[in-house]
Design a protein around this motif. Sequence first.
Motif, PDB file in Angstrom:
ATOM      1  N   SER A   1      -9.196 -43.193 -27.599  1.00 18.84           N
ATOM      2  CA  SER A   1      -7.868 -43.184 -27.674  1.00 18.84           C
ATOM      3  C   SER A   1      -6.943 -43.575 -26.518  1.00 18.84           C
ATOM      4  CB  SER A   1      -7.216 -41.936 -28.178  1.00 18.84           C
ATOM      5  OG  SER A   1      -7.530 -40.847 -26.877  1.00 18.84           O
ATOM      6  N   TRP A   2      -7.639 -43.542 -25.430  1.00 17.19           N
ATOM      7  CA  TRP A   2      -7.019 -44.119 -24.047  1.00 17.19           C
ATOM      8  C   TRP A   2      -7.669 -45.064 -23.342  1.00 17.19           C
ATOM      9  CZ3 TRP A   2      -8.314 -42.759 -18.915  1.00 17.19           C
ATOM     10  CH2 TRP A   2      -9.262 -41.748 -18.749  1.00 17.19           C
ATOM     11  N   GLN A   3      -9.079 -45.283 -23.504  1.00 18.50           N
ATOM     12  CA  GLN A   3      -9.482 -46.391 -22.319  1.00 18.50           C
ATOM     13  C   GLN A   3     -10.001 -47.548 -23.411  1.00 18.50           C
ATOM     14  OE1 GLN A   3     -12.854 -45.642 -20.258  1.00 18.50           O
ATOM     15  NE2 GLN A   3     -11.976 -43.777 -19.185  1.00 18.50           N
ATOM     16  N   SER A   4      -9.416 -48.715 -22.914  1.00 19.13           N
ATOM     17  CA  SER A   4      -9.595 -50.016 -23.708  1.00 19.13           C
ATOM     18  C   SER A   4     -10.980 -50.236 -23.789  1.00 19.13           C
ATOM     19  CB  SER A   4      -8.842 -50.973 -22.822  1.00 19.13           C
ATOM     20  OG  SER A   4      -9.337 -51.198 -21.700  1.00 19.13           O
ATOM     21  N   GLY A   5     -11.417 -50.789 -24.899  1.00 19.54           N
ATOM     22  CA  GLY A   5     -12.785 -51.090 -25.226  1.00 19.54           C
ATOM     23  C   GLY A   5     -13.732 -50.243 -25.630  1.00 19.54           C
ATOM     24  N   VAL A   6     -13.389 -48.829 -25.418  1.00 10.17           N
ATOM     25  CA  VAL A   6     -14.387 -47.875 -25.705  1.00 10.17           C
ATOM     26  C   VAL A   6     -14.365 -47.677 -27.268  1.00 10.17           C
ATOM     27  CG1 VAL A   6     -14.860 -45.352 -25.389  1.00 10.17           C
ATOM     28  CG2 VAL A   6     -14.458 -46.648 -23.496  1.00 10.17           C
ATOM     29  N   HIS A   7     -15.423 -47.480 -27.869  1.00 13.99           N
ATOM     30  CA  HIS A   7     -15.341 -47.107 -29.415  1.00 13.99           C
ATOM     31  C   HIS A   7     -15.977 -45.902 -29.606  1.00 13.99           C
ATOM     32  CE1 HIS A   7     -14.677 -51.402 -30.092  1.00 13.99           C
ATOM     33  NE2 HIS A   7     -15.920 -51.949 -29.475  1.00 13.99           N
ATOM     34  N   SER A   8     -16.611 -45.088 -28.705  1.00 17.08           N
ATOM     35  CA  SER A   8     -17.266 -44.127 -28.987  1.00 17.08           C
ATOM     36  C   SER A   8     -17.792 -43.686 -27.696  1.00 17.08           C
ATOM     37  CB  SER A   8     -18.146 -43.944 -30.188  1.00 17.08           C
ATOM     38  OG  SER A   8     -19.422 -44.900 -29.670  1.00 17.08           O
TER      39      SER A   8
ATOM     40  N   LEU B   1      -2.982 -42.818 -20.811  1.00 17.10           N
ATOM     41  CA  LEU B   1      -3.803 -41.421 -20.677  1.00 17.10           C
ATOM     42  C   LEU B   1      -2.297 -40.609 -20.467  1.00 17.10           C
ATOM     43  CD1 LEU B   1      -5.434 -39.191 -20.803  1.00 17.10           C
ATOM     44  CD2 LEU B   1      -5.748 -39.682 -18.344  1.00 17.10           C
ATOM     45  N   LYS B   2      -1.391 -41.031 -19.566  1.00 15.91           N
ATOM     46  CA  LYS B   2      -0.223 -40.143 -19.276  1.00 15.91           C
ATOM     47  C   LYS B   2       0.792 -40.142 -20.474  1.00 15.91           C
ATOM     48  CE  LYS B   2       3.891 -40.800 -16.246  1.00 15.91           C
ATOM     49  NZ  LYS B   2       4.164 -39.422 -16.158  1.00 15.91           N
ATOM     50  N   ARG B   3       0.942 -41.297 -21.083  1.00 12.87           N
ATOM     51  CA  ARG B   3       1.612 -41.622 -22.384  1.00 12.87           C
ATOM     52  C   ARG B   3       1.306 -40.578 -23.474  1.00 12.87           C
ATOM     53  NH1 ARG B   3       1.632 -46.970 -21.322  1.00 12.87           N
ATOM     54  NH2 ARG B   3       0.403 -47.330 -23.104  1.00 12.87           N
ATOM     55  N   LEU B   4       0.104 -40.608 -23.681  1.00 15.22           N
ATOM     56  CA  LEU B   4      -0.706 -39.699 -24.805  1.00 15.22           C
ATOM     57  C   LEU B   4      -0.263 -38.192 -24.568  1.00 15.22           C
ATOM     58  CD1 LEU B   4      -3.746 -41.317 -25.317  1.00 15.22           C
ATOM     59  CD2 LEU B   4      -2.154 -41.073 -27.107  1.00 15.22           C
TER      60      LEU B   4
END
Length: 139
Positions: free
Chosen positions: A27-34, A133-136
Amino acid sequence: MTSTTFEIARTPEEVFAYLTDVSNLPSWQSGVHSATLDGELRAGARFVESRHMLGRELRTTIEIEGYDPPQLFALRAVDSPVPFRVHHELEPSGGGTRLTVTGEGDAGLLPGFAAGIMAKRAEKQFRKDFERLKRLLES
């Protein structure tokens, strides 16, 4: 090495809980799927993340080097084409949290100019991910 600090309008306990729940990574790191933790969250534990990077799908095993709630979360890549470490330090600040993140990686395994390009791109993405991450956390 890259270091950046964010002021987040949530308590250190809330920030730490979200940051260390590896299932939140997509949800907050680009490119991470799982991301899947193998066992209990603690120093020495490992998790596997799948991300799209360098034009391909990569699975990286990451070891938790430091775990001291709600102050410290430190990670290192165990098997990655670009070895890296990330150190998260949290401290109370006003009614929220000051999160200082330091990352270091070794793009030296890549050919000459590509290492420099990757380092600049990674630093820019590193900052964007923690801004997300901060925005979320504040929404």
